[in-house]
Enzyme design. Structure first.
Site, PDB file in Angstrom:
ATOM      1  CB  ALA A  71      -8.946 -37.751 -51.097  1.00  0.00           C
ATOM      2  N   GLY A 124      -9.654 -39.872 -45.769  1.00  0.00           N
ATOM      3  CA  GLY A 124     -11.012 -39.332 -45.732  1.00  0.00           C
ATOM      4  C   GLY A 124     -12.046 -40.397 -45.392  1.00  0.00           C
TER       5      GLY A 124
END
Ligand code: NAD
Length: 697
Positions: A61, A102
């Site tokens: 992220a 992520g």
């Protein structure tokens, strides 16, 4: 640019490009989704490679989007992963350097993963009190198996890509000299026509007798997680990869992620994460301020602090010379350093080669002439202005132009010290904490005339020494000790009013402090505070203290080093035993004061100790001594044992609500030692506006 698109023969190559680590921010996600769609629409393209530019595949992220609505704006990370996983042409993740959070979840949504050796593969969300929320808990066990996935997700620790060769994580781990994109394109060509497309979600997690393993994991993780809920939630969501269907597992993961993100523990960890990053930013010192080279260091004084500080330099590979006045003191200092390293080696934490290397970087001298060419000199002599004056006048005379002259003073006026030299712009405070080779905190004290480049150099040096550098202005005690003074005063007053040391220590340790004030005093030496108070009785007679600590020192009870302090100690044992003599002394002192001792609740103890820190912290912030509230939190988390899961005193006060803190303070202001509870104007102002310390900007 956030992702580049290129067609290489019949393979589309999408290169994530969002420095420094290709965080999956909105622009990058959008460009990646657009890239996949473009490739699907192009008949000449048969396969897709996703890779990362620069230093990473993707670090996960984009931290700039934390707590921002952008993180939830389409295409979200979920959408990007769904688009990759739903592609009708094979998608290959080409991984190098860093593939985390992520980034790894995206790679797991691709049909194939290929990698360079030495890439760090991790799902580190647990370190921020979270769990991987984009399918990581469901997909990782499907490629690595239950046990390994659980270990990686619960610990957040990276595993090298080459260690995962041969698992379903990677179709290929290339040779170290391969060109990743070329090799990935060749691989993509090879699998371009393979159907059905392999998808991680279609795999199953087989683990015989998984319930027994999961129960064992729950027990172990619960025992290790302390106050943090995330590790156990990680176990439960990974468990769902075996016990639930894929889609149900994803739903469960989402639900637990949304729960964790709201917990105070995760908020505290995220606060600490950002606080550490922001602490190195100084508004009027631009990030590109030129720094001075530090290739050689010198320390004046080879005592408790000097020795520890020297070890920091040696550990960072910087040669360092210790200066003493007498050979005996120098020999003792060098011997202590050697012994410390020997102990580390005995514990297996230092190889014999590294031992020799580090000891070899430290030398000693009795002559200032030997240090004239050092780039930085740190003074760590007795805490006495006269002695500091002699040292700094001498340093001014001998040190080369441009050398940084630093002082480790914990209480003395740095501006006055700088005034002993003809180069106050080169003088700065470097307040290390004891033991200096262990404690993370470095309070960097900026004098009135400290040069910006000197400040920037010292902050950069703190990173090199693996410390958390936090800037403080000049005041008595700087940020940390000025606040702890109020905390210690409250601890003393609590004894006058009805507490005994073990009750105070137990209450604040239950709140989460590593050690209560009285056990701490016994460890550090009660004589230090005694000397400071004696100075204050003369300089600031208006400040009130409990006399108990003085009475204790008059009994010769300085702490562990004298075999007794607030507690009794047995030889060779650091355990604190309640002392009948001390407890009788405390009760008698209340009687002498005419105070009727009362039962004091743990809540009152905790509030008085913590809110006294908060109130002084607010004052320090208002005076501009601290640049921001989160700097104060960093100081308390890294130097004073404030519980990490509470995020630091200022963050904690924000969570309680400043008007609630003020209300409690008003109550204590009406009590016996009410004089200590004048609210800092900043706190009153912020409370009236419904704001907190961390939301004032
Ligand atoms: P210490 O007494 O252990 O060591 C001081 C050393 O300085 C002694 O070895 C002494 O021989 C030497 N010395 C004295 N005058 C000297 C001179 N003119 N030239 C060279 N050497 C000289 O003291 P310490 O605990 O290491 O404290 C040193 C400084 O660090 C003080 O300013 C103190 O306030 C500060 N400090 C101490 C702590 C702590 O916990 N001990 C923590 C932070 C800061």
């Amino acid at each position: 640019m956030s992702a580049e698109y290129q067609v290489n023969g019949s393979v589309a190559v999408i290169t994530l490009n969002n420095p420094p680590v290709n965080g999956l921010g909105l622009a990058t996600r959008t460009a990646a989704v657009d890239g996949i769609r473009k490739a699907l629409a192009d008949d000449s393209v048969k396969a897709i490679v996703i890779t990362g530019a620069g230093k990473a595949f993707s670090g996960g992220a984009d931290i700039k989007e934390f707590n921002s609505p952008k993180a939830l704006t389409e295409p979200t990370l979920h959408t990007l992963i769904n688009v990759a996983e739903g592609s009708t042409k094979p998608v290959v993740a080409a991984i190098h350097s860093v593939c985390m959070g992520g980034g790894l979840e995206l790679a797991l949504g691709c049909n194939y993963r290929v990698a360079m050796p030495g890439a760090q593969i991790a799902l580190p969300e647990v370190k921020l009190g979270l769990l991987p929320g984009a399918g990581g808990t469901q997909r990782l066990p499907r490629v690595l198996g239950l046990e390994m996935a659980l270990n990686m997700i619960v610990s957040g620790t990276p595993v090298m890509s080459d260690k995962l060769a041969g698992t379903a994580m990677f179709s290929e781990v290339f040779a170290a000299d391969a060109n990743l994109v070329d090799a990935a394109v060749a691989f993509a060509n090879k699998v371009a026509d393979v159907r059905p497309l392999p998808r991680v979600r279609d795999r199953s997690v087989d683990y015989p007798n998984h319930e027994a393993f999961l129960q064992f994991s729950r027990n172990t993780v619960k025992a290790m997680a302390g106050p943090f809920p995330a590790p156990l939630e990680c176990v439960e969501t990974v468990a769902a990869s075996v016990t639930k269907k894929f889609e149900d597992g994803l739903k469960f993961e989402r639900e637990r992620f949304l729960h964790l993100i709201q917990t105070p523990e995760s908020k505290a960890l995220r606060h600490a994460f950002f606080a550490e990053r922001v602490a190195s930013k100084i508004p009027d010192v631009p990030a590109d301020t030129p720094v001075r080279a530090i290739k050689k260091a010198a320390i004046i004084g080879a005592g408790t602090m000097g020795g520890g500080i020297a070890m920091n330099f040696a550990n960072a590979g910087i040669p360092v010379v210790l200066v003493e006045t007498k050979q005996e003191a120098l020999d003792k200092g060098l011997a202590t350093i050697r012994k410390n390293y020997e102990n580390t080696m005995k514990k297996g934490k230092l190889t014999p080669e590294k031992f020799e290397q580090r000891v070899g970087l430290i030398s000693g001298t009795l002559s200032y002439d030997d240090i004239a060419d050092a780039d930085i000199v740190i003074e760590a002599v007795f805490e006495d202005m006269g002695v500091k004056e002699t040292v700094f006048r001498k340093l001014d005379a001998v040190m080369k132009p441009g050398a940084i002259l630093a002082s480790n003073t914990s209480t003395l006026d740095l501006n006055k010290i700088a005034g002993f030299t003809s180069r106050p712009q080169d003088v700065i405070g470097t307040h290390f904490f004891s033991p200096a080779n262990v404690m993370k905190l470095l309070e960097v004290v900026r004098g009135e005339k400290t040069g910006k480049d000197v400040l920037a150099t010292t902050m950069a040096l703190s990173k090199k020494l693996r410390k958390t550098g936090v800037v403080s202005g000049v005041c008595d005690g700087f940020i940390g000790n000025r606040m702890i003074e109020q905390y210690s005063r409250q601890a003393g007053f609590l004894l006058d009013e009805g507490c005994l040391p073990e009750q105070v220590d137990k209450a604040i340790e239950k709140f989460g402090f590593a050690m209560g004030p009285f056990r701490m005093g016994d460890l550090a030496g009660n004589d230090i505070g005694w000397a400071i108070r004696k100075r204050r009785y003369v300089e600031s007679p208006q400040i009130s203290y409990s006399k108990n600590a003085d009475l204790l020192c008059e009994m010769g009870r300085f702490g562990q080093k004298t075999g007794g302090g607030w507690y009794d100690y047995k030889a060779g044992d650091r355990k604190a035993y309640p002392s009948q003599a001390v407890n009788e002394m405390i009760v008698k002192h209340s009687a002498d004061l005419g105070v009727e001792r009362r039962k004091i609740s743990d809540q009152e103890i905790v509030e008085r100790l913590v809110y006294s820190l908060v109130n002084e912290g607010a004052q320090i912030l208002d005076e501009g001594i601290a640049l921001r509230a989160s700097d104060i939190d960093m100081i308390y988390l890294t130097g004073y044992g404030f519980p990490l899961f509470r995020g630091g005193p200022m963050f904690y006060a924000d969570q309680v609500g400043l008007s609630n803190v003020l209300m409690a303070m008003e109550k204590y202001a009406a009590g016996l030692h009410g004089e200590a509870w004048t609210p800092a104007p900043l706190m009153t102002r912020l409370a009236a506006e419904g704001k907190g310390f961390n939301s004032q900007a």
